[in-house]
Design an enzyme around this catalytic site. Structure first.
Site, PDB file in Angstrom:
ATOM      1  CG  ASN A 105     -17.372  15.591 -34.422  1.00 36.76           C
ATOM      2  OD1 ASN A 105     -17.477  15.102 -33.306  1.00 36.76           O
ATOM      3  ND2 ASN A 105     -16.653  15.021 -35.378  1.00 36.76           N
ATOM      4  CD  GLU A 160     -18.067  12.990 -39.139  1.00 39.07           C
ATOM      5  OE1 GLU A 160     -18.240  11.833 -39.583  1.00 39.07           O
ATOM      6  OE2 GLU A 160     -16.951  13.471 -38.895  1.00 39.07           O
ATOM      7  CB  ALA A 180     -25.306  10.234 -45.438  1.00 43.66           C
ATOM      8  CE1 TYR A 231     -19.674  11.292 -46.228  1.00 44.86           C
ATOM      9  CE2 TYR A 231     -17.664  11.903 -47.368  1.00 44.86           C
ATOM     10  CZ  TYR A 231     -18.496  10.929 -46.861  1.00 44.86           C
ATOM     11  OH  TYR A 231     -18.147   9.612 -46.961  1.00 44.86           O
ATOM     12  CB  CYS A 286     -17.051  21.915 -36.302  1.00 47.23           C
ATOM     13  SG  CYS A 286     -16.052  21.715 -37.776  1.00 47.23           S
ATOM     14  CD  GLU A 292     -14.335  23.389 -32.855  1.00 50.50           C
ATOM     15  OE1 GLU A 292     -15.103  22.574 -33.408  1.00 50.50           O
ATOM     16  OE2 GLU A 292     -13.103  23.375 -33.016  1.00 50.50           O
ATOM     17  CB  CYS A 323     -12.016  24.169 -39.010  1.00 48.40           C
ATOM     18  SG  CYS A 323     -13.746  24.697 -39.037  1.00 48.40           S
ATOM     19  CB  CYS A 354     -14.997  26.594 -35.711  1.00 49.16           C
ATOM     20  SG  CYS A 354     -16.039  25.189 -36.172  1.00 49.16           S
TER      21      CYS A 354
HETATM   22  N1  THU Z   1     -14.062  18.842 -36.489  1.00 50.72           N
HETATM   23  C1  THU Z   1     -14.558  19.519 -35.422  1.00 50.72           C
HETATM   24  O1  THU Z   1     -15.621  19.179 -34.898  1.00 50.72           O
HETATM   25  N2  THU Z   1     -13.857  20.573 -34.964  1.00 50.72           N
HETATM   26  C2  THU Z   1     -12.637  20.960 -35.412  1.00 50.72           C
HETATM   27  O2  THU Z   1     -12.090  21.915 -34.918  1.00 50.72           O
HETATM   28  C3  THU Z   1     -12.007  20.225 -36.508  1.00 50.72           C
HETATM   29  C4  THU Z   1     -12.837  19.194 -37.162  1.00 50.72           C
HETATM   30  C5  THU Z   1     -14.816  17.690 -36.996  1.00 50.72           C
HETATM   31  C6  THU Z   1     -15.488  17.875 -38.313  1.00 50.72           C
HETATM   32  C7  THU Z   1     -15.607  16.449 -38.781  1.00 50.72           C
HETATM   33  O3  THU Z   1     -16.791  15.881 -38.212  1.00 50.72           O
HETATM   34  C8  THU Z   1     -14.413  15.745 -38.193  1.00 50.72           C
HETATM   35  O4  THU Z   1     -13.950  16.588 -37.140  1.00 50.72           O
HETATM   36  C9  THU Z   1     -13.278  15.522 -39.176  1.00 50.72           C
HETATM   37  O5  THU Z   1     -12.945  16.682 -39.844  1.00 50.72           O
END
Ligand code: THU
Length: 139
Positions: free
Chosen positions: A41, A43, A45, A47, A52, A54, A90, A93
């Site tokens: 993942n 991220e 600033a 958001y 993710c 995946e 999620c 994904c």
């Molecule tokens: N996240 C993923 O990378 N994959 C998932 O299946 C669930 C959530 C990440 C997104 C974000 O950077 C952090 O986890 C918190 O949600």
């Protein structure tokens, strides 16, 4: 194969950039070629611009020329700590998986750090909409 994918997902998790959530995720994707791609993942600033693990790994693999996949392993948890809980993908994904994989065959492998479990995509995304619905083109 699942053990190898999980190990690759755990290693990819180490690369996570997650200063806002503190939740690091790694993913490892097996192509029909047998090649394994990895992602984490990332991220931001701003958001919603974050990605993710995946989707990172799917974008990496497709941009390298592979478009059909067999399985993905996902591992996530608090950054700097070992994985202790399963991290299911999620909804967004799951939909990306549907784009590039057969729901009847594509497997999603999860680990809680000790045990593993796997699902078929059709179990995690039943009655899904996919590319086949657009055969004949969009209006
Ligand atoms: N996240 C993923 O990378 N994959 C998932 O299946 C669930 C959530 C990440 C997104 C974000 O950077 C952090 O986890 C918190 O949600």
């Amino acid at each position: 194969m699942d053990e190898q994918l999980i190990a690759a997902a755990l290693a990819a998790r180490e690369k996570s950039y997650c200063p806002y959530s503190g939740f690091s995720v790694g993913a490892a994707l097996m192509g029909v070629s047998g090649k394994i791609y990895t992602g984490c993942n990332v991220e931001c600033a701003s958001y919603p611009a974050g990605n993710c693990a995946e989707r990172t790994v799917f974008c990496k693999a497709v941009s390298e020329g592979e478009q059909k996949f067999l399985a993905i392993a996902v591992a996530g948890g608090s950054v700097g700590r070992s994985v202790t809980e399963y991290c299911p993908p999620c909804g967004i994904c799951r939909q990306i998986m549907r784009e590039f994989a057969d729901p009847e065959e594509f497997r999603i492998v999860l680990t809680d750090g000790k045990n593993q479990k796997s699902y078929l995509l059709k179990e995690l995304l039943p009655e899904s909409f996919g590319p086949d619905h657009l055969e004949g083109g969009c209006p």
